[in-house]
Enzyme design. Structure first.
Site, PDB file in Angstrom:
ATOM      1  N   CYS A  50     -28.145 -61.243 -23.702  1.00 46.59           N
ATOM      2  CA  CYS A  50     -27.572 -60.106 -24.003  1.00 46.59           C
ATOM      3  C   CYS A  50     -28.357 -58.819 -24.310  1.00 46.59           C
ATOM      4  O   CYS A  50     -28.122 -57.848 -23.911  1.00 46.59           O
ATOM      5  CB  CYS A  50     -26.905 -60.378 -25.577  1.00 46.59           C
ATOM      6  SG  CYS A  50     -25.870 -61.654 -25.795  1.00 46.59           S
ATOM      7  N   ASP A 105      -4.781 -43.438 -21.509  1.00 48.70           N
ATOM      8  CA  ASP A 105      -3.592 -43.708 -21.773  1.00 48.70           C
ATOM      9  C   ASP A 105      -3.573 -44.810 -22.875  1.00 48.70           C
ATOM     10  O   ASP A 105      -2.731 -45.256 -23.393  1.00 48.70           O
ATOM     11  CB  ASP A 105      -2.635 -43.841 -20.729  1.00 48.70           C
ATOM     12  CG  ASP A 105      -2.910 -45.174 -19.836  1.00 48.70           C
ATOM     13  OD1 ASP A 105      -4.156 -45.586 -19.911  1.00 48.70           O
ATOM     14  OD2 ASP A 105      -2.418 -45.342 -18.780  1.00 48.70           O
TER      15      ASP A 105
END
Length: 219
Positions: free
Chosen positions: A44, A136
């Protein structure tokens, strides 16, 4: 789990930069949400550091970045210092927020869990999910990597270039396509329509005689 083309959930969350409502945070931008098993973990850290170095490229494309990890805000802030140090960049804090998902509520809701990798408490680790969301607020792409495999964020830049191009032009991008390379004319266009839009179109000759491999310079 969200399907392509569906509206992405409008959740509220605490982050390393304060509380957000996801849709309001996105605004009129594109966004990438990428999840991580836990703070202070090796793979990570390499991923977040890579995103630090690439953040200017995403910003040029109008893309906001937000990470998620199953620890609290204070842990995220401390971990961010390690990430910045590993990236080799000079800055006070990460150029993107990290969502705190200690209870794994978002990880469960969005289908991010990796059942084959578990914590020392026996809980499934959060997998390495990637969600690209358009202005959107609809899901444009999702990729789910297992916890043990780091992602390729240069590939995500390439994908963004393709998504933003094909959202407004009647083209698709072929295998291994990169910004500036020839594109493919959509098969839904007739030959007449295609030539009107793309006068430089050329068609590859194939044994079948079917004229479906139609290339054009990137519009």
């Amino acid at each position: 789990m969200v399907n392509l083309g569906e509206e992405f959930p409008n959740f509220t969350a605490s982050t390393s930069e304060g509380d957000i409502k996801f849709h309001e945070w996105i605004g009129d931008s594109w966004a990438i949400l990428f999840s991580h098993p836990a703070d202070y973990t090796p793979v990570c850290t390499t991923e977040l550091a890579k995103v630090v170095t690439l953040e200017p490229e995403f910003k040029k494309r109008g893309v906001k970045l937000i990470a998620l990890s199953c620890n609290d805000v204070e842990s995220h802030k401390g971990w961010g210092k390690d990430v910045i140090a590993f990236s080799g960049c000079s800055m006070e804090k990460l150029p993107y927020p990290i969502i705190a998902d200690e209870k794994r509520e978002l990880a469960v809701k969005l289908g991010m869990l990796d059942p084959d990798e578990r914590t020392k408490e026996g809980l499934p680790l959060t997998a390495r999910a990637v969600f690209i969301i358009g202005p959107d607020k609809k899901l444009k792409l999702s990729i789910l990597y297992p916890a043990t495999t780091g992602r390729n964020f240069n590939e995500l830049l390439r994908v963004i270039d393709s998504l933003q191009l094909t959202a407004t032009k009647k083209v698709a991008t072929p295998v291994d396509w990169k910004q500036g390379e020839p594109c493919m004319v959509l098969p839904t266009l007739s030959k007449e329509e295609a030539l009107k839009l793309f006068p430089q179109m050329n068609t590859k000759t194939l044994p079948s005689g079917k004229e479906y491999l139609r290339y054009t310079p990137q519009p």
